[in-house]
Design an enzyme around this catalytic site. Structure first.
Site, PDB file in Angstrom:
ATOM      1  N   SER A   1       9.209  -1.045  -6.088  1.00 16.74           N
ATOM      2  CA  SER A   1       8.269   0.067  -5.966  1.00 16.74           C
ATOM      3  C   SER A   1       8.612   1.235  -6.851  1.00 16.74           C
ATOM      4  O   SER A   1       7.788   2.138  -7.028  1.00 16.74           O
ATOM      5  CB  SER A   1       8.196   0.530  -4.509  1.00 16.74           C
ATOM      6  OG  SER A   1       7.838  -0.554  -3.703  1.00 16.74           O
TER       7      SER A   1
ATOM      8  N   ASP B   1      -6.207  -0.012   3.137  1.00 11.92           N
ATOM      9  CA  ASP B   1      -5.139  -1.011   3.175  1.00 11.92           C
ATOM     10  C   ASP B   1      -4.991  -1.580   4.577  1.00 11.92           C
ATOM     11  O   ASP B   1      -4.605  -0.886   5.522  1.00 11.92           O
ATOM     12  CB  ASP B   1      -3.822  -0.359   2.741  1.00 11.92           C
ATOM     13  CG  ASP B   1      -2.636  -1.307   2.915  1.00 11.92           C
ATOM     14  OD1 ASP B   1      -1.507  -0.791   3.110  1.00 11.92           O
ATOM     15  OD2 ASP B   1      -2.825  -2.531   2.834  1.00 11.92           O
TER      16      ASP B   1
ATOM     17  N   ASP C   1       1.304  -6.498   1.981  1.00 12.49           N
ATOM     18  CA  ASP C   1       1.945  -5.186   1.881  1.00 12.49           C
ATOM     19  C   ASP C   1       3.198  -5.259   2.741  1.00 12.49           C
ATOM     20  O   ASP C   1       3.269  -6.016   3.700  1.00 12.49           O
ATOM     21  CB  ASP C   1       0.982  -4.118   2.433  1.00 12.49           C
ATOM     22  CG  ASP C   1       1.473  -2.713   2.169  1.00 12.49           C
ATOM     23  OD1 ASP C   1       2.587  -2.353   2.625  1.00 12.49           O
ATOM     24  OD2 ASP C   1       0.771  -1.985   1.474  1.00 12.49           O
TER      25      ASP C   1
ATOM     26  N   HIS D   1      -1.493   0.500   5.571  1.00 19.70           N
ATOM     27  CA  HIS D   1      -1.370   1.954   5.643  1.00 19.70           C
ATOM     28  C   HIS D   1      -2.703   2.630   5.937  1.00 19.70           C
ATOM     29  O   HIS D   1      -2.782   3.842   6.025  1.00 19.70           O
ATOM     30  CB  HIS D   1      -0.830   2.492   4.309  1.00 19.70           C
ATOM     31  CG  HIS D   1       0.507   1.936   3.945  1.00 19.70           C
ATOM     32  ND1 HIS D   1       1.681   2.584   4.197  1.00 19.70           N
ATOM     33  CD2 HIS D   1       0.860   0.773   3.338  1.00 19.70           C
ATOM     34  CE1 HIS D   1       2.705   1.856   3.761  1.00 19.70           C
ATOM     35  NE2 HIS D   1       2.229   0.733   3.234  1.00 19.70           N
TER      36      HIS D   1
ATOM     37  N   CYS E   1       2.416   2.148  -0.792  1.00 24.20           N
ATOM     38  CA  CYS E   1       1.438   1.174  -0.324  1.00 24.20           C
ATOM     39  C   CYS E   1       1.220   0.112  -1.388  1.00 24.20           C
ATOM     40  O   CYS E   1       0.685   0.387  -2.468  1.00 24.20           O
ATOM     41  CB  CYS E   1       0.122   1.895  -0.018  1.00 24.20           C
ATOM     42  SG  CYS E   1      -1.216   0.776   0.331  1.00 24.20           S
TER      43      CYS E   1
END
Lengths: 621, 366
Positions: free
Chosen positions: A328, A351, A364, A370, A383
């Protein structure tokens, strides 16, 4: 008494006179020839013969130059030279070498390979030279030898300079170590530096000891010794002192490095901290590390084997050679790519915890998702689904292009050998090295920094420097100055992006740390300065793929390691990654942290970064 | 009251010659001290030999010409016998069979004596007949030369043999060898030379000659002596490095520095000036000898002394030239300078003989 006729006719007298005169002329001519010849030698070729007779009688004994020292940012010496008792033998003074060596073995524990090395050196040295047998005698052995020295003709005890690292393990990878010059290095050095290393037995092997070897080595000196035809010395005619090498002044900060090391503890991983104002490497840690002092006098064979078999690879510099998925931590870059022409910051995504592509589901990390997120929230909460959408929107090319602008997939040109360039994949890359085309699924992986993408902690730090500096990044440098010469910082790249983009991205990165939903909020406790960053959880390379990827430029000895002394279960855990910079409003430091198998970027890697920033900013940067 | 001039008149001593010889001997001792590595012992030894030599020289002065003439022949024959003896039972020193180790006698080199005796025998022989010599006499001379030459070459000592040849032929020249004969002989030698080169020389002798021609070809083997010698000479320059300061000699880079290569030591320490001084001294001696020779009472005296004079000149030329790389390296010492008893004594004895045969005093017809 009357003499009988004496044979003396005038004719014969005249003949003789003629002949004798002719003879004398001949003699005279020959003498002239001789004079001419001597004049030719002694006048015309005088200089040449002076040279010959000088080169006969003058023998050059090389004098080892003192090696330059290495200092940290605060002036602390981190590599110094200590005098060390050395056992030496002068071959021409020894009546029987075997006898002397045998006698020495009764006094100190000489090993067979030491004697072998010594005899090899003797062959290459002049009979009147001091040939070292053992450097670094301990006190007991020194005492034994000193007491018996009067019995040992030709054996000398003297002080040699030996490299010492007062901070032991702390800078083992960044500074590196010196080791004995091996035959191949000898050949290279002879070829490139001629006789400059004739009196030197050690050479830098890793770190700045290697990359700045030329500057630190100094200039060899010579004793001009008068010798006779068999090489026995008659006295010193002239001495050209050796010149000490240049000292190195590094950007490395002792306090910061200490804090990083303590925070890393006994885990495996790497930390790189860069001064964003000039690219200086403030901290470089690779754990586990080692004590370079052990290498200076030559590792005993057993020690080296122990190191290599420990499975932890302490000699491997993870900071510049370890390859990990950015995970990430790549998202800010992806976001910036998207903001540059594909979306604006209000782009929303709902999401639900997954993304469906064709028949495949991409999840995810947060089960359930999220919810509705915009760019800011997507970064703060990391996310994945949001970024899947961005990936679909852009395709991989803009992402790769933006990543390149931040230094990924290319060498950072740090002043040190062994860095890996990692991998920035793409369609071309995949066709070339995987023999297959690029699939959309690959783009999805790329969008969240997984898949084929690999970066080194150094590259992450460089990327973060770019983020902190609004696009301007410097070439990372360990060394601030060599001797009197300051090394000017060099701009590596200056990415121009709009102020709006920077404002948004910076706000999001600060949110990662400071907002309650931020993935690094747990390190914000007691923060009294602005800190921004991004977490990551890197899926490890599958245990089988521990070889260099095709298409990756790998320098020797920078292969990834397969830790052996960890359970398979541990080895399957993801790596924890964190990148950050501070102070947020006017950054001075960028940090990248990787903790192998640490899983949670915020919780595991984050605190290490926090500790580093605390120390750095306490010092008033 | 002792009348000095009467003393001189009685004996056949030639004052100027003796004076120059004394000067040269003392000069030689000074050079030898340095060349021997400042060994007083060597210098003392050499002085003792000098005293012996001077005594012999005086004695030789007293010997009359007829005895000399007969003795020459005797020594020649003896020499031939000894040379043959050396072939059979000689001891080898420095790679050549040259010394004879007889019980009760000091070791000596027969070729060293023959070096003198053979040309003198030629002189003695030729002076018995009318000069210029006829062809039969020439052939005889060649024989007189050839036999000992062959024996010496077998030792092997090519250098001394050649020296002997040159000296003997010079005597022939002095005696009036006809030009035409000389030239034809020369032509024959030139033709024979390549054959001799191929079949008559040992490898080391060939290499010695080759080294002279291109001394840089093997600087650590055959050419070492000459290379070091040239370095010693050349680095002396005009004024030299100073007595006892020659690095080539003092540091033992120059081999045979106290024997064959002593002139190199002088050249290194005394420079070109030193060498010129030495040559000047020899020239004066040679000129004096020539003067005495011209005024010798008879043919024998003339030829004999002329032979001695030329031989000196030749030996000097060969040694000084060899040391400078001009001639092949042969083991020819420097007369009166090099360390060594036999060379010294025979040289001084030769001067004694010279003075005797040149002198008018008490001359008996031969």
């Amino acid at each position: 008494m009357v003499n009988p006729v004496i044979k003396n006719s005038p004719l014969e007298r005249r003949l003789y006179r003629k002949r004798l005169s002719l003879g004398l002329v001949f003699v005279f001519i020959s003498i002239m020839i001789l004079v001419a010849r001597y004049a030719w030698l002694q006048i015309y070729h005088y200089n040449y013969y002076v040279g010959v007779s000088e080169s006969n009688r003058i023998q050059l004994r090389p004098l080892a130059p003192g090696r330059g020292l290495v200092y940290a940012r605060g002036g602390e010496p981190i590599a110094i030279n200590l005098p060390s008792a050395t056992l030496m033998i002068v071959p021409e003074l020894v009546p029987n070498m075997d006898a002397v060596l045998a006698e020495l073995r009764t006094m100190i524990d000489l090993e067979a390979h030491e004697i072998e090395d010594f005899l090899g050196r003797v062959k290459k040295s002049a009979p009147s030279a001091q040939v070292p047998l053992r450097v670094g005698l301990d006190e007991v052995n020194l005492a034994r030898l000193a007491v018996n020295q009067h019995r040992l003709l030709g054996v000398e005890l003297s002080e040699q300079s030996v490299r010492h690292y007062p901070y032991n393990n702390l800078f083992s990878h960044a500074v590196g170590y010196l080791g004995a010059i091996n035959p191949e290095e000898r050949r290279t050095v002879r070829r490139e530096r001629k006789g400059a290393y004739d009196a030197t037995y050690v050479i830098g092997k890793t770190g700045v000891e290697l990359s700045y070897e030329d500057s630190m080595h100094g200039v060899i000196g010579f004793d001009y010794v008068e010798v006779n035809a068999v090489g026995h010395s008659h006295g010193l005619v002239k001495r050209e002192r050796a010149l000490i090498g240049d000292d190195l002044y590094l950007h490395l900060d002792v306090a910061v490095q200490r804090v990083a090391r303590r925070a890393m503890g006994s885990r495996r991983g790497a930390v790189v901290a860069l001064d964003v104002r000039n690219g200086g490497v403030v901290a470089m840690l690779s754990a586990p590390d080692f004590n370079p002092n052990n290498f200076v006098l030559g590792l005993r064979r057993g020690d080296m084997e122990a190191i290599q078999n420990s499975g932890q690879q302490p000699l491997f510099n993870r900071a510049i050679s370890g390859r990990y998925a950015p995970a990430s931590t790549l998202k800010p870059v992806v976001a910036m790519a998207a903001l540059s022409g594909f979306i604006d910051k209000d782009f929303h995504v709902n999401d639900a915890g997954y993304y469906r592509l064709g028949g495949r589901v991409y999840y995810d990390w947060l089960e359930g998702g999220h919810g509705w997120v915009d760019m800011h929230a997507a970064l703060v909460e990391s996310c994945d689904t949001y970024f899947y959408h961005l990936g679909i929107l852009m395709g991989e090319k803009p992402i790769v292009s933006m990543a390149r602008r931040f230094g990924l997939g290319a060498p950072t040109n740090i002043d040190m050998f062994g860095e890996s360039t990692g991998i920035l994949p793409g369609d071309e890359w995949k066709r070339l090295y995987r023999g297959d085309k690029w699939y959309t699924g690959d783009t999805l992986n790329l969008s969240i920094g997984q898949g084929y993408t690999l970066v080194t902690p150094l590259q992450l730090a460089v990327m973060t420097m770019g983020l902190a500096n609004r696009g301007k990044r410097w070439v990372p440098r360990l060394v601030r100055a060599v001797g009197d010469v300051v090394i000017e910082p060099q701009v590596a790249h200056d990415t121009m992006l709009s102020d709006d983009i920077w404002r948004d991205i910076h706000a999001a990165l600060e949110g990662v740390v400071n907002e309650p939903k931020g993935t690094a909020h747990m390190i914000a406790n007691g923060l009294d300065y602005g800190l921004a960053g991004k977490t990551g959880t890197a899926q490890i390379i599958s245990l089988e793929r521990q070889k260099p990827e095709e298409g990756e430029v790998v320098e020797e000895d920078s292969l990834p390691v397969r830790p052996q002394q960890a359970t398979k279960e541990l080895l399957l855990r993801d790596h924890a990654v964190f990148v950050g910079y501070a102070p947020a409003d006017n950054p001075t430091l960028a940090v990248a942290v990787v903790v192998e198998n640490g899983e949670f970027g915020g919780m595991v890697a984050g605190p290490i970064a926090r500790a580093i920033f605390d120390t750095w900013l306490q010092k008033g940067h | 009251m002792i009348n000095i001039s009467a003393l001189w008149l009685r004996y056949r001593i030639d004052g100027p010659l003796m004076g120059m010889l004394l000067l040269l001997c003392l000069f030689g001792l000074v050079v030898l001290y340095s060349a021997s590595g400042q060994s007083m012992e060597t210098v003392v030894r050499q002085s003792v030999f000098m005293l012996v030599g001077w005594t012999v020289m005086m004695l030789m002065c007293g010997v009359d010409a007829r005895t000399i003439s007969r003795a020459t022949l005797l020594v020649y024959v003896l020499g031939l016998l000894v040379l043959s003896g050396v072939e059979v039972m000689g001891t080898t020193a420095k790679g050549a069979q040259r010394w004879l180790d007889l019980p009760y006698l000091p070791r000596f080199q027969p070729s060293e004596v023959m070096k003198w005796v053979v040309p003198l025998t030629v002189a003695s022989y030729l002076s018995k007949h009318t000069l210029p010599p006829k062809i039969t006499h020439v052939v005889m001379v060649l024989l007189i030369l050839g036999v000992p030459m062959a024996l010496i070459v077998l030792q092997p000592d090519l250098g001394t043999a050649l020296l002997l040849a040159v000296a003997g032929l010079s005597v022939l020249f002095l005696a009036g060898w006809r030009w035409k004969q000389m030239i034809s002989f020369g032509a024959m030698v030139v033709v024979a030379l390549p054959l001799v080169w191929k079949f008559g020389l040992h490898d080391y002798q060939r290499s010695r000659v080759l080294v002279m021609l291109s001394p840089d070809a093997d600087p650590f083997g055959a050419g070492w002596n000459i290379a070091q010698s040239k370095a010693a000479i050349g680095s002396g320059g005009l004024f030299g490095k100073g007595w006892l300061d020659g690095t080539q000699s003092q540091l033992q880079f120059l081999p045979e520095g106290d024997t064959d290569f002593i002139v190199a030591v002088l050249a290194e320490e005394g420079g070109l000036l030193g060498v010129l001084l030495l040559l000047a001294m020899y020239v004066v001696i040679l000129l004096r000898c020539a003067h005495l020779s011209l005024n010798a009472p008879d043919s024998f005296g003339r030829l004999f002394s002329g032979a001695l004079t030329l031989m000196f000149a030749i030996f000097i030329f060969v040694n000084v030239g060899m040391v400078a790389g001009l001639l092949p390296a042969v083991g020819v010492p420097m007369p009166l300078l090099s360390r060594g008893g036999s060379s010294l004594v025979s040289s001084l004895a030769a001067f004694g003989l010279l003075m005797s045969v040149c002198s008018q005093k008490g001359r008996i017809a031969l």
